[in-house]
Design a protein around this motif. Structure first.
Motif, PDB file in Angstrom:
ATOM      1  N   PHE A 127     -20.127 -18.476  32.069  1.00 44.34           N
ATOM      2  CA  PHE A 127     -20.016 -17.261  31.265  1.00 44.34           C
ATOM      3  C   PHE A 127     -20.219 -17.579  29.789  1.00 44.34           C
ATOM      4  O   PHE A 127     -20.933 -16.862  29.074  1.00 44.34           O
ATOM      5  N   ALA A 128     -19.617 -18.673  29.350  1.00 43.07           N
ATOM      6  CA  ALA A 128     -19.752 -19.068  27.946  1.00 43.07           C
ATOM      7  C   ALA A 128     -21.208 -19.390  27.608  1.00 43.07           C
ATOM      8  O   ALA A 128     -21.700 -19.035  26.529  1.00 43.07           O
ATOM      9  N   LEU A 129     -21.903 -20.054  28.531  1.00 47.53           N
ATOM     10  CA  LEU A 129     -23.313 -20.394  28.302  1.00 47.53           C
ATOM     11  C   LEU A 129     -24.170 -19.136  28.208  1.00 47.53           C
ATOM     12  O   LEU A 129     -25.023 -19.004  27.318  1.00 47.53           O
ATOM     13  N   ALA A 130     -23.970 -18.205  29.135  1.00 45.58           N
ATOM     14  CA  ALA A 130     -24.742 -16.968  29.119  1.00 45.58           C
ATOM     15  C   ALA A 130     -24.514 -16.187  27.823  1.00 45.58           C
ATOM     16  O   ALA A 130     -25.456 -15.649  27.225  1.00 45.58           O
ATOM     17  N   MET A 131     -23.267 -16.143  27.371  1.00 47.12           N
ATOM     18  CA  MET A 131     -22.952 -15.450  26.125  1.00 47.12           C
ATOM     19  C   MET A 131     -23.544 -16.167  24.915  1.00 47.12           C
ATOM     20  O   MET A 131     -24.045 -15.524  23.982  1.00 47.12           O
ATOM     21  N   ASP A 132     -23.507 -17.477  24.931  1.00 50.31           N
ATOM     22  CA  ASP A 132     -24.003 -18.257  23.804  1.00 50.31           C
ATOM     23  C   ASP A 132     -25.505 -18.063  23.617  1.00 50.31           C
ATOM     24  O   ASP A 132     -25.979 -17.770  22.509  1.00 50.31           O
ATOM     25  N   VAL A 133     -26.260 -18.224  24.704  1.00 59.45           N
ATOM     26  CA  VAL A 133     -27.719 -18.129  24.612  1.00 59.45           C
ATOM     27  C   VAL A 133     -28.163 -16.685  24.406  1.00 59.45           C
ATOM     28  O   VAL A 133     -29.042 -16.405  23.577  1.00 59.45           O
ATOM     29  N   SER A 134     -27.564 -15.774  25.142  1.00 59.74           N
ATOM     30  CA  SER A 134     -28.068 -14.400  25.188  1.00 59.74           C
ATOM     31  C   SER A 134     -27.533 -13.500  24.089  1.00 59.74           C
ATOM     32  O   SER A 134     -28.178 -12.513  23.735  1.00 59.74           O
ATOM     33  N   CYS A 135     -26.348 -13.822  23.552  1.00 57.14           N
ATOM     34  CA  CYS A 135     -25.717 -12.944  22.566  1.00 57.14           C
ATOM     35  C   CYS A 135     -25.421 -13.655  21.246  1.00 57.14           C
ATOM     36  O   CYS A 135     -25.885 -13.217  20.188  1.00 57.14           O
ATOM     37  N   GLY A 162     -28.519  -2.441  32.636  1.00 61.45           N
ATOM     38  CA  GLY A 162     -27.372  -3.050  33.296  1.00 61.45           C
ATOM     39  C   GLY A 162     -26.239  -3.398  32.350  1.00 61.45           C
ATOM     40  O   GLY A 162     -25.133  -3.739  32.801  1.00 61.45           O
ATOM     41  N   GLY A 163     -26.467  -3.319  31.044  1.00 57.93           N
ATOM     42  CA  GLY A 163     -25.397  -3.493  30.073  1.00 57.93           C
ATOM     43  C   GLY A 163     -24.604  -2.221  29.854  1.00 57.93           C
ATOM     44  O   GLY A 163     -23.519  -2.242  29.265  1.00 57.93           O
ATOM     45  N   ARG A 164     -25.141  -1.081  30.334  1.00 58.58           N
ATOM     46  CA  ARG A 164     -24.471   0.220  30.184  1.00 58.58           C
ATOM     47  C   ARG A 164     -23.811   0.677  31.484  1.00 58.58           C
ATOM     48  O   ARG A 164     -22.725   1.221  31.479  1.00 58.58           O
ATOM     49  N   LYS A 165     -24.526   0.502  32.574  1.00 63.84           N
ATOM     50  CA  LYS A 165     -24.071   0.924  33.889  1.00 63.84           C
ATOM     51  C   LYS A 165     -24.213  -0.244  34.863  1.00 63.84           C
ATOM     52  O   LYS A 165     -25.033  -1.143  34.655  1.00 63.84           O
ATOM     53  N   VAL A 166     -23.442  -0.211  35.933  1.00 66.44           N
ATOM     54  CA  VAL A 166     -23.526  -1.278  36.928  1.00 66.44           C
ATOM     55  C   VAL A 166     -24.858  -1.177  37.671  1.00 66.44           C
ATOM     56  O   VAL A 166     -25.204  -0.121  38.217  1.00 66.44           O
ATOM     57  N   VAL A 167     -25.605  -2.273  37.669  1.00 65.69           N
ATOM     58  CA  VAL A 167     -26.864  -2.377  38.404  1.00 65.69           C
ATOM     59  C   VAL A 167     -26.705  -3.510  39.414  1.00 65.69           C
ATOM     60  O   VAL A 167     -26.383  -4.638  39.026  1.00 65.69           O
ATOM     61  N   ASP A 168     -26.904  -3.194  40.673  1.00 69.21           N
ATOM     62  CA  ASP A 168     -26.745  -4.210  41.702  1.00 69.21           C
ATOM     63  C   ASP A 168     -27.589  -5.440  41.393  1.00 69.21           C
ATOM     64  O   ASP A 168     -28.763  -5.324  41.004  1.00 69.21           O
ATOM     65  N   GLY A 174     -24.771  -8.243  33.003  1.00 67.50           N
ATOM     66  CA  GLY A 174     -24.315  -6.925  32.578  1.00 67.50           C
ATOM     67  C   GLY A 174     -23.306  -6.996  31.447  1.00 67.50           C
ATOM     68  O   GLY A 174     -23.523  -6.412  30.378  1.00 67.50           O
ATOM     69  N   PRO A 175     -22.191  -7.719  31.632  1.00 61.86           N
ATOM     70  CA  PRO A 175     -21.235  -7.867  30.518  1.00 61.86           C
ATOM     71  C   PRO A 175     -21.849  -8.530  29.297  1.00 61.86           C
ATOM     72  O   PRO A 175     -21.513  -8.176  28.156  1.00 61.86           O
ATOM     73  N   VAL A 176     -22.767  -9.476  29.506  1.00 57.16           N
ATOM     74  CA  VAL A 176     -23.392 -10.169  28.379  1.00 57.16           C
ATOM     75  C   VAL A 176     -24.252  -9.202  27.560  1.00 57.16           C
ATOM     76  O   VAL A 176     -24.195  -9.191  26.315  1.00 57.16           O
ATOM     77  N   LYS A 177     -25.044  -8.370  28.239  1.00 55.27           N
ATOM     78  CA  LYS A 177     -25.879  -7.409  27.514  1.00 55.27           C
ATOM     79  C   LYS A 177     -25.037  -6.325  26.851  1.00 55.27           C
ATOM     80  O   LYS A 177     -25.395  -5.819  25.772  1.00 55.27           O
TER      81      LYS A 177
END
Length: 269
Positions: A127-135, A162-168, A174-177
């Motif tokens: 999670f930390a990696l995804a947030m670091d690179v993407s946000c 998918g950052g606004r609504k749940v997308v399968d 989703g949380p990162v965006k």
């Protein structure tokens, strides 16, 4: 002559879209299918001078011909996970141009296991990696760009519905965006007095290398196209032409928001 006729007879000159004299940094080109490449083509066509980055030696063979195609003045590696590489890019811009008018931030990453698994099962490190690179890398870009945007500028990043609504199957991204879109608002608020605008573009699903990592992506494409009022998906040129407008002076009052380029799919439940 009536007052109405006088108004018609002497209209204000119509401003046309031009990026001549503007300097821009584009981070995230991987190949010809990349959204960042679509943006690069369009902003260059309108006259902008570009700095282009590539991820690593492996990606260089694919990105270099595209950088040459758009006549990039600066071409450097940039893996935001590697200490000092992003700073080196901005140092080169400072040395060559001494200014910067816009940044296109089009990078995101999550470990495959975290991307394909449930959010509740995501690892802390993943999670930390995804947030670091993407946000967080977008925040870093803003901080480094700020002293170069003395005449104002525009920072643009890329999100997804998918950052606004749940997308399968979008899972941890989703949380990162969602965090990235919120970051856009706060950066816009903090930098607006300096004439620096901050925006998020949210295309629908596009066939990019990054998107190929999402499970059942073909199903996502079909569903999005069927859902959109236009009955079709956007492509990288749709994103590129809109981005060119947004980084131009024509959009000087547009900031702090997420703009959708998805054929209207986001309005349909």
């Amino acid at each position: 002559m009536t007052e109405a006729a006088a108004v018609v007879a002497s209209p204000e000159p119509v401003q046309t879209l031009s990026l001549a004299g503007k300097k821009g940094l584009i981070i995230g080109i991987a190949n010809r299918q990349s959204i960042a490449y679509g943006v690069a083509r369009h902003v260059r066509a309108y006259g902008a001078e570009l700095a282009i980055t590539y991820l690593n030696e492996k990606s260089d063979q694919y990105v270099r011909p595209l950088a040459e195609e758009v006549e990039a003045s600066i071409y450097l590696p940039c893996d935001v996970r590697e200490e000092g590489q992003l700073e080196a890019v901005f140092a080169a811009i400072t040395e060559k141009w001494g200014k910067l008018d816009f940044v296109i931030h089009s990078i995101a990453f999550a470990n495959r296991d975290d991307l394909h698994g449930r959010v509740v099962d995501c690892s802390r490190d993943g999670f930390a990696l995804a947030m670091d690179v993407s946000c967080f890398s977008f925040i870093r870009c803003a901080k480094l760009a700020e002293p170069l945007m003395t005449d104002g500028g525009c920072l643009v990043t890329l999100s997804y519905y998918g950052g606004r609504k749940v997308v399968d199957h979008y899972n941890v991204m989703g949380p990162v965006k969602a965090a990235l879109e919120s970051t856009t608002k706060y950066l816009a608020h903090e930098l607006g007095a300096q004439g620096i605008r901050v925006l998020t573009l949210s295309p629908g699903p596009l066939r990019t290398r990054a998107a190929s990592g999402i499970a059942h992506f073909d199903e996502l494409l079909d569903a999005a196209a069927a859902k959109a009022p236009t009955q079709q998906l956007a492509d990288i040129d749709d994103v590129g032409s809109f981005a060119a407008y947004l980084v131009s002076d024509l959009a000087k009052s547009v900031t702090g928001t997420t703009l959708f380029i998805d054929g209207g799919a986001h309005i349909v439940g």
